[in-house]
Design a protein around this motif. Structure first.
Motif, short mmCIF file in Angstrom:
data_model
loop_
_atom_site.label_atom_id
_atom_site.label_comp_id
_atom_site.label_asym_id
_atom_site.label_seq_id
_atom_site.Cartn_x
_atom_site.Cartn_y
_atom_site.Cartn_z
N VAL A 195 -9.40 -3.00 45.79
CA VAL A 195 -9.37 -2.12 44.61
C VAL A 195 -8.00 -2.06 43.94
N ALA A 196 -6.93 -2.41 44.68
CA ALA A 196 -5.59 -2.41 44.09
C ALA A 196 -4.66 -3.23 44.97
N CYS A 197 -3.59 -3.72 44.36
CA CYS A 197 -2.62 -4.47 45.17
C CYS A 197 -1.27 -4.43 44.47
N MET A 198 -0.22 -4.67 45.25
CA MET A 198 1.12 -4.77 44.65
C MET A 198 1.98 -5.70 45.51
N HIS A 199 2.95 -6.27 44.84
CA HIS A 199 3.92 -7.12 45.52
C HIS A 199 5.12 -6.24 45.85
N ARG A 200 5.68 -6.38 47.07
CA ARG A 200 6.86 -5.59 47.42
C ARG A 200 7.98 -6.55 47.77
N HIS A 201 9.16 -6.20 47.34
CA HIS A 201 10.25 -7.14 47.47
C HIS A 201 11.57 -6.41 47.73
N SER A 202 12.33 -6.94 48.66
CA SER A 202 13.66 -6.36 48.91
C SER A 202 14.70 -7.47 48.95
N ASP A 203 15.83 -7.23 48.30
CA ASP A 203 16.93 -8.21 48.33
C ASP A 203 17.88 -7.91 49.48
N THR A 204 17.74 -6.73 50.06
CA THR A 204 18.75 -6.30 51.02
C THR A 204 18.24 -6.20 52.46
N ASP A 205 16.95 -6.37 52.67
CA ASP A 205 16.40 -6.16 54.01
C ASP A 205 15.25 -7.14 54.24
N PHE A 206 15.02 -7.55 55.49
CA PHE A 206 13.89 -8.44 55.76
C PHE A 206 12.56 -7.71 55.57
N ARG A 207 12.61 -6.37 55.59
CA ARG A 207 11.39 -5.57 55.41
C ARG A 207 11.20 -5.25 53.93
N ALA A 208 9.98 -5.37 53.48
CA ALA A 208 9.71 -5.17 52.06
C ALA A 208 9.31 -3.73 51.73
N ASN A 209 9.16 -2.89 52.75
CA ASN A 209 8.68 -1.51 52.50
C ASN A 209 9.51 -0.82 51.42
N ILE A 210 8.84 -0.09 50.57
CA ILE A 210 9.53 0.61 49.47
C ILE A 210 10.44 1.70 50.04
N THR A 215 11.33 -2.94 46.16
CA THR A 215 10.76 -2.56 44.87
C THR A 215 9.38 -3.18 44.74
N ALA A 216 8.52 -2.52 43.98
CA ALA A 216 7.14 -2.98 43.89
C ALA A 216 6.83 -3.44 42.48
N SER A 217 5.96 -4.42 42.38
CA SER A 217 5.53 -4.90 41.06
C SER A 217 4.08 -5.35 41.13
N PRO A 218 3.42 -5.45 39.97
CA PRO A 218 2.01 -5.88 39.99
C PRO A 218 1.90 -7.34 40.41
N ILE A 219 0.77 -7.72 40.93
CA ILE A 219 0.52 -9.10 41.33
C ILE A 219 -0.98 -9.38 41.18
#
Ligand SMILES: Nc1ncnc2c1ncn2[C@@H]1O[C@H](COP(=O)(O)OP(=O)(O)OP(=O)(O)O)[C@@H](O)[C@H]1O
Ligand SMILES: [Mg+2]
Length: 292
Positions: A195-210, A215-219
């Protein structure tokens, strides 16, 4: 009018827990349900007695599994089912179930139960783990949220320090998916549908959690990503699931974990979708909507 309780943990005082409950309440009220927010400790779990009042169903946003069971035993439909909440709350347990259903995921070894004050360091056990899962690897505690109990282990020294520190704790060893460093996808599945999804991305950590600074963006998901997310939720019998997908070689999806009580605020902010709307609609299709 149908009624529901939205149960959350009253001892977690961070705004995001009440916010989560409010999103569900809004969704329920939009669909004509009278929804009451209930803190877990506001209900007296007197096992020999029936509750004085009861709703038509409960949306359970907590990991107080005993309370979920108690409510179910009172004859109230509880979503997710307490068994699902329990299995999702323990990453080791859920990896066993995911593997059983052949869900694609990183190579995972469950650490044995070793009581505190005893060391298996000289038994050769850890050497076997290091041979099977090369460094760098992930060590992940069975119980943990927001990436707080997930560790990237790069050296033997870190490995032996961490296993000593985790003596007496349930955890797993897991292959580190380097191609997914700092990025993953959260997919919300309701009743076997994405029903929903998002891409999560971090430049500073191996973990993508917000919560960890990602940061999150649509995908837009590939068919394969959708299929794997749905397969993961089904493997655990989860009617509602927040499935985290990693990017393997050639971007093929690997399941990182399945959340049985997924937070829905961030995905709402990113996509404008209130996953709660789908959850309530799904529940009504199960318990039967009352038409007056
Ligand atoms: N095997 C792995 N390889 C690469 N990255 C990983 C791996 N496992 C976890 N991660 C990264 O660490 C993050 C946190 O791990 P995970 O989702 O398993 O636990 P958690 O976030 O603490 O649980 P929750 O989502 O319930 O809060 C993931 O979102 C992902 O970015
Ligand atoms: Mg996660």
């Amino acid at each position: 009018m149908q009624t529901c309780w939205i149960v959350y943990n009253g001892s977690l005082t961070h705004d995001k827990f009440i916010d989560q409950a409010l999103l569900l309440q809004e969704a329920a009220e939009k669909q004509g349900i009278q929804a009451t927010l209930v803190k877990n400790y506001e209900l007296l779990m007197n096992v020999q007695q029936n509750l004085p009042t009861r709703p038509d169903f409960v949306v359970f946003l907590d990991k107080d599994i005993l309370l979920a069971r108690y409510l179910k035993n009172q004859g109230i439909p509880v979503f997710n089912d307490p068994n699902v909440i329990e299995i999702c709350d323990n990453k080791a347990q859920q990896y066993i179930a995911l593997a059983q259903s052949q869900v694609p995921m990183p190579l995972t070894i469950i650490a044995p139960k070793v009581y505190r004050d005893f060391s298996i360091e000289h038994t050769g056990y850890y050497e076997q783990v290091l041979e099977n899962i090369k460094l760098p690897m992930i060590i992940k505690e069975a119980h943990g949220s927001f990436g707080m109990r997930v560790y990237l282990i790069e050296t033997r020294k870190q490995f032996f320090e961490k296993v000593a520190e985790l003596s007496g704790v349930e955890y797993v060893f897991q292959q580190f998916i380097e191609t997914s460093r700092g990025r993953d996808i959260r997919v919300n599945v309701v009743g076997g549908q994405v029903v929903a999804c998002m891409h999560r991305h971090s430049d500073t950590d191996f973990r993508a959690n917000i919560t960890n600074g990602g940061t999150a963006s649509p995908i837009t998901l590939t068919e394969r990503q959708k299929e794997v997310a749905i397969q993961a939720a089904a493997a655990l019998g989860a009617e509602f699931a927040g499935v985290d997908l990693l990017f393997g070689e050639n971007e093929e999806p690997l399941v990182c974990e399945v959340n049985g009580v997924a937070h829905i605020r961030n995905i709402y902010n990113v996509t404008g979708i209130n996953v709660g709307d789908f959850m309530i609609k799904y529940i009504l299709s199960k318990v039967g909507a009352v038409t007056i």
